[in-house]
Design a protein around this motif. Sequence first.
Motif, short mmCIF file in Angstrom:
data_model
loop_
_atom_site.label_atom_id
_atom_site.label_comp_id
_atom_site.label_asym_id
_atom_site.label_seq_id
_atom_site.Cartn_x
_atom_site.Cartn_y
_atom_site.Cartn_z
N LEU A 117 5.12 23.63 130.74
CA LEU A 117 6.09 23.14 129.65
C LEU A 117 7.35 23.32 129.97
N TYR A 118 7.62 24.59 130.36
CA TYR A 118 9.01 24.98 130.77
C TYR A 118 9.48 23.98 131.61
N LEU A 119 8.75 23.80 132.87
CA LEU A 119 9.24 22.89 133.71
C LEU A 119 9.37 21.38 133.27
N ASP A 120 8.72 21.03 132.54
CA ASP A 120 8.72 19.78 131.96
C ASP A 120 10.01 19.53 130.95
N THR A 121 10.29 20.82 130.42
CA THR A 121 11.68 20.61 129.45
C THR A 121 12.93 20.85 130.66
N GLN A 122 12.58 21.27 131.34
CA GLN A 122 13.70 21.21 132.35
C GLN A 122 13.89 19.96 133.13
N ARG A 123 12.85 19.43 133.26
CA ARG A 123 12.80 18.00 133.76
C ARG A 123 13.52 16.97 132.89
N ALA A 124 13.16 17.19 131.54
CA ALA A 124 13.84 16.38 130.64
C ALA A 124 15.35 16.57 130.63
N ALA A 125 15.83 17.87 130.75
CA ALA A 125 17.23 17.93 130.80
C ALA A 125 17.95 17.45 132.05
N HIS A 126 17.17 17.56 132.94
CA HIS A 126 17.71 17.20 134.41
C HIS A 126 17.87 15.44 134.26
N LEU A 127 16.86 15.05 133.61
CA LEU A 127 16.94 13.32 133.53
C LEU A 127 18.07 13.00 132.52
N ARG A 128 18.16 13.81 131.57
CA ARG A 128 19.20 13.33 130.57
C ARG A 128 20.54 13.34 131.25
N ARG A 129 20.76 14.50 131.97
CA ARG A 129 22.05 14.55 132.79
C ARG A 129 22.16 13.56 133.69
N MET A 130 20.93 13.08 134.32
CA MET A 130 20.99 12.06 135.44
C MET A 130 21.64 10.64 134.74
N ARG A 131 20.87 10.69 133.40
CA ARG A 131 21.18 9.42 132.75
C ARG A 131 22.71 9.28 132.49
N GLU A 132 23.33 10.43 132.17
CA GLU A 132 24.73 10.40 131.91
C GLU A 132 25.50 10.21 133.05
N LEU A 133 25.18 10.57 134.16
CA LEU A 133 25.85 10.28 135.23
C LEU A 133 25.51 8.90 135.94
N THR A 134 24.33 8.22 135.71
CA THR A 134 24.14 6.87 135.81
C THR A 134 24.88 6.01 134.98
N GLU A 135 25.04 6.50 133.84
CA GLU A 135 25.99 5.74 133.01
C GLU A 135 27.32 5.60 133.31
N LEU A 136 27.80 6.77 133.76
CA LEU A 136 29.20 7.05 134.34
C LEU A 136 29.50 6.31 135.65
N ARG A 137 28.32 6.29 136.32
CA ARG A 137 28.43 5.60 137.60
C ARG A 137 28.57 4.08 137.53
N ARG A 138 27.98 3.63 136.28
CA ARG A 138 27.78 2.10 136.00
C ARG A 138 29.10 1.56 135.66
N SER A 139 29.82 2.60 134.75
CA SER A 139 31.02 2.22 133.82
C SER A 139 32.26 2.84 134.65
N GLY A 140 32.07 3.96 135.15
CA GLY A 140 33.36 4.42 135.74
C GLY A 140 34.07 3.79 137.15
N PRO A 141 35.08 4.18 137.25
CA PRO A 141 35.85 3.59 138.77
C PRO A 141 34.90 4.13 139.86
N LEU A 142 35.44 3.77 140.99
CA LEU A 142 34.34 4.12 142.32
C LEU A 142 34.47 5.46 142.52
N VAL A 143 35.54 6.10 142.29
CA VAL A 143 35.61 7.60 142.96
C VAL A 143 34.57 8.47 141.95
N ASP A 144 34.61 8.14 140.45
CA ASP A 144 33.67 8.78 139.47
C ASP A 144 32.16 8.35 140.03
N ALA A 145 32.10 7.17 140.33
CA ALA A 145 30.80 6.77 140.69
C ALA A 145 30.25 7.67 141.85
N LEU A 146 31.17 7.81 142.83
CA LEU A 146 30.68 8.40 144.05
C LEU A 146 30.46 9.81 143.80
#
Lengths: 178, 751, 228
Positions: A117-146
């Motif tokens: 359960l602990y690891l899954d919670t961690q996983r969810a946190a990671h994925l949320r962060r990854m979603r944020e970064l993916t969103e940033l990557r899609r919308s932001g300038p190339l430097v941000d995307a990199l």
Amino acid sequence: MVLLMSVPLTLLGLLEREPSHGYDLKRDYDTFFSRGKPLPYGQVYSTLGRLARDGKIVAGEAEPGDGPDRKRYVITETGATEFETWLQEPVAPEPTLQSVLFTKVVLALMLGRDAELYLDTQRAAHLRRMRELTELRRSGPLVDALLADHGLFHLEADLRWIDLTVARLDVLAAEVRS
Amino acid sequence: MIPFSLRLTVSGGREALARLVTITAAVAIGVGLLLSTFAAVNALDRVNDRQRWMNTGAAGATATAPVDRLWWEAREDYHDGRSVFRVEVAAEGPTAPVPPGLTGLPAPGEYVASPALQKLLRDTPAAELADRFPGRLAGTVGDAALPSPDSLTVVVGGTVDEVRALPGATAVTSIATTVPAECDHACFGAGVHGDSMLLILTVVAGALIFPVLVFIGTATRLSAASREQRFAAMRLVGATPGQISVVSAVESAVAAVAGTLAGFGVYSALRPLVADVPFTGDRFFVTDLGLSPAQAAGVALGVPLAAAAAARLALRRVVVSPLGVSRRVTPKPPRAWRLIPLVAGLAELGYLVVRHPSTTSGQSAGYLSGFVLVMLGLVIGGPWLTMAAARAVARRTSRPASLIAMRRLADDPKTGFRAVAGLVLALFVTTATVGIIGTINAERGTALGGDALVRKAIVDDPLLAGDSVINGDVAGTIPAVSADVAAQARAVPGFEGMALAHENPARLGAVRRGDRPLVPVLVRCSELAQIPMVGHCAPGAAVAAVDRFQFVDLQSDSGHEWPAVPISPEEVDKLPVRLIYATTDGSTPAMERLRTIFSRNYPTHVARVADDWASEAQKKLQGWRQLANVVLLTTLPIAGCGLAVSVVAGLSDRRRPFAMLRLTGAPLRLLQRVVGLESALPLLVVAALAIGTGFASAALFLRSQMGYDLASPGALYYGLTSFGIVASLGIIASTLPLLRRITGPEAARNG
Amino acid sequence: MTTVIEARDLALAFGETPALRGASLSVEAGEVLAVMGPSGSGKSTLLHCLAGILVPDAGEVLFNGQRIDTLPEARRSALRRDKFGFVFQFGQLVPELTAEENVALPLLLNGVRRSAALAEARPWFARLGLDGMQGRRSGELSGGQAQRVALARGLVARPQVLFADEPTGALDSLTGEQVMELMVGAAREQGTTVVLVTHEARVAAYADREAIVRDGRARTLRAESVAP
């Protein structure tokens, strides 16, 4: 830094398992968490001293025998609560967190908690962060995307580790409890 | 390397095993058919050899030996449409030659008969057949003297005087073993013409073996993808092209060796069936069907070698590249030039209609090359036609099933066509043969069989024809027909009337035909009235002068009024009898009993009915038609197997996309339709083409060679053809359940 | 939010091997849900059950509140054809057909006339950066191009749900990202719900939410809900 921050909580976790002598605590810590960098005795006792000062543990009566320290430490209600909170809280999804993550998993296993359960919670946190970064990557300038990509790859590595650990939890639990 | 290859071959898993078994079966069928063809050719030779002795009395048979002379008189008799070879023999001494199949010559008053004739004698009332042969049955004509187990042969013993008195009798000192150069109508043992029969057998074998080759080819390509992958993988880890060749050659050779062995089994199973196919008009002796050691060894060694070589060729691609074949590339589309042979073949046959070659060899060269061109043209042009038809459909259709199926066909029409090529050839051969033979039968059936009236008549005619027969001489006549014989004839149940044609030495009413006089025979008007099919007298006339050829004409001429001649009936009665003409109710017993009476009483004459003329020709044509049916029936299952294998191979090629289509909600019915259309379209298109060109070729041949118009073939043809097409569609349909299994969700799993 | 698909306690075994043992999951309208899990965890099987391809041994699958696991195969086929779209890892294009015809295929399957179906298929090529590829066969397309064609095919009939099973599994990172970008973008634009099976976190990061399948059981976690 992170490692240092977690020593008191690690010791609290070890005490949550059972009241222990400082020497036992150092030995268990070295076995599971230090990985080739033994915890100096001085640090063990100063940490225990600080924990006792903050009311998170109490030192028992000294037992007769050799050596300077035959005191048995017991965790208090405050200490247990603090430890519990720490254990359940996902680590901030940053690239260099393995050790804390690892410490938490081993402690959870030692205490018979739901490490998955602990690891899954961690996983969810990671994925949320990854979603944020993916969103940033899609919308932001190339430097941000990199930069986002960089973060994404590291987080992905963590996630893989999490997945692998979940897959091996049974084996790990057996080893930790032995 | 070879042991390793063998291990690979036998341990390739279920798919590889299925492939091995299929190839083995295909090779076995092919070898069986090839061996059967060889055996049939060999049997033809033996059949020809077995009947050489029948030429003994021919004028050209001049071999002599220092032995006693044998008097010999051979003739062809008939019973109910079957020919009976009859020889009268009389030896001048004990060292006279003995024909094959006999232990000794029959003594006067005895005869020996072939087993088939003996059975016929037992099954037929003596008055219809046995009474023709004087004396008693004393033995059996052995197989050595018989071309077929069905041959009706009789050797009748007589005294030298009796036999010598027969019109065609000759004295010989040896039994013929060849076909004499000069025959004088007495070469009863000419046999079948080896060359033309060989040609027909070659075409038949081609029509049979081509589908087998297609079948073998398809089977080899079965699971080709996984096989090529395996070889490519071996190349990647460093196997040399030579080693791969060895592996593939061993794989193919194993299947070919097993198939060849099984093929010999197929051949021995087929042998009795082949013997029953009347190639020459009669069955073969099973023992005549045999292989020469050279043929057997040639097949046993040649087929596996050829298979190994073919495998080597087929794998060129993989041997060269370790990466094998990863991507599907659209093969080059066939070009329109593929139609050239077909068009050329039909054009050649058409040209022959306009300019008919005058020589026999010119004719056979012309027709043969024309037919071969058309056959080749069908095979070569088939892919282009398939592609053209598929493209036309694919361009318009809104139905996903036909779109997919037609696109696939248009992409790779060669594969699509190959599956049905065998069937198409079989259909062509059958259609052309049935068209030609059916038409000849229809034309000759009326021409040779005589019209209804004539078919009820029997004419007892002089055995030997010569000038005397037409110029009024009395040589070879019957001095008088006794009242006893006439009474016997009239007593036959079914007898209707009889007339005697008297010779005309005074040449009354003679006419000139060309540069020779044609002397009519004289018939009493009271008798002529009993045989109305020959014509009638002028009112009040007593005797008529009748053209003697009218008696053997197959067309009746009842309306003809023959001129009266100034001679009294009593005088006519005293003249010798040239021929006897009788009519019956047309029943076989009546005809055969009359024939027996005439034959027994007048050995210088021979009794004929219209059916005799037709039966021989009919029998041969019937044999060919049967051959065509055999071709169709044999080719069908083979072509069907080839078709099924290629449908299955096409299915497993596209297992994944089909499974995906099914997952996305395409109903199974759609996929079934795709597979069905892919196989059925080329089948139907090219079958229609094969049937069309078959009829066209037959029509052109008939028009050119015979001057006949194509007659519609019988129900049997339509039955067989529709059976063939329906059976093929059935085979295609039978593979459809497989679709459900191989396109299940598991086929769509990633990886 | 309304639930489009719901799985309750699904169990399914292939012979002796259990693939799902009590998996439950619900998919909300318009969301992109990533189903993650290690190989052999049963995530593809779960997807096949949700899409009505496989029938579970036990449990229920509901689509728009109706049970679909009890429908006969023909009805489920029709449902997949009409309401669902699919994108798989590879090999889903019919090799005989051109790219354009492959895209138009679901429309043709639904009985749309050829010209109308092709007219509807064509705009997808510009949209997915496939201009000029309309006439190519699958053998003449690169992996990424083929996958984009497959994506167009999955979406052309405007399905309610798009099921994607490892859609980037056979692609490199960059190409995979492009395909995901297009997939999520197009699905959001059309309001299509996406169920995405993947084992890659970076692919799952395109989703709004993820479910994890382990040992045949699914669990969904919202990171927010466990945050302290």
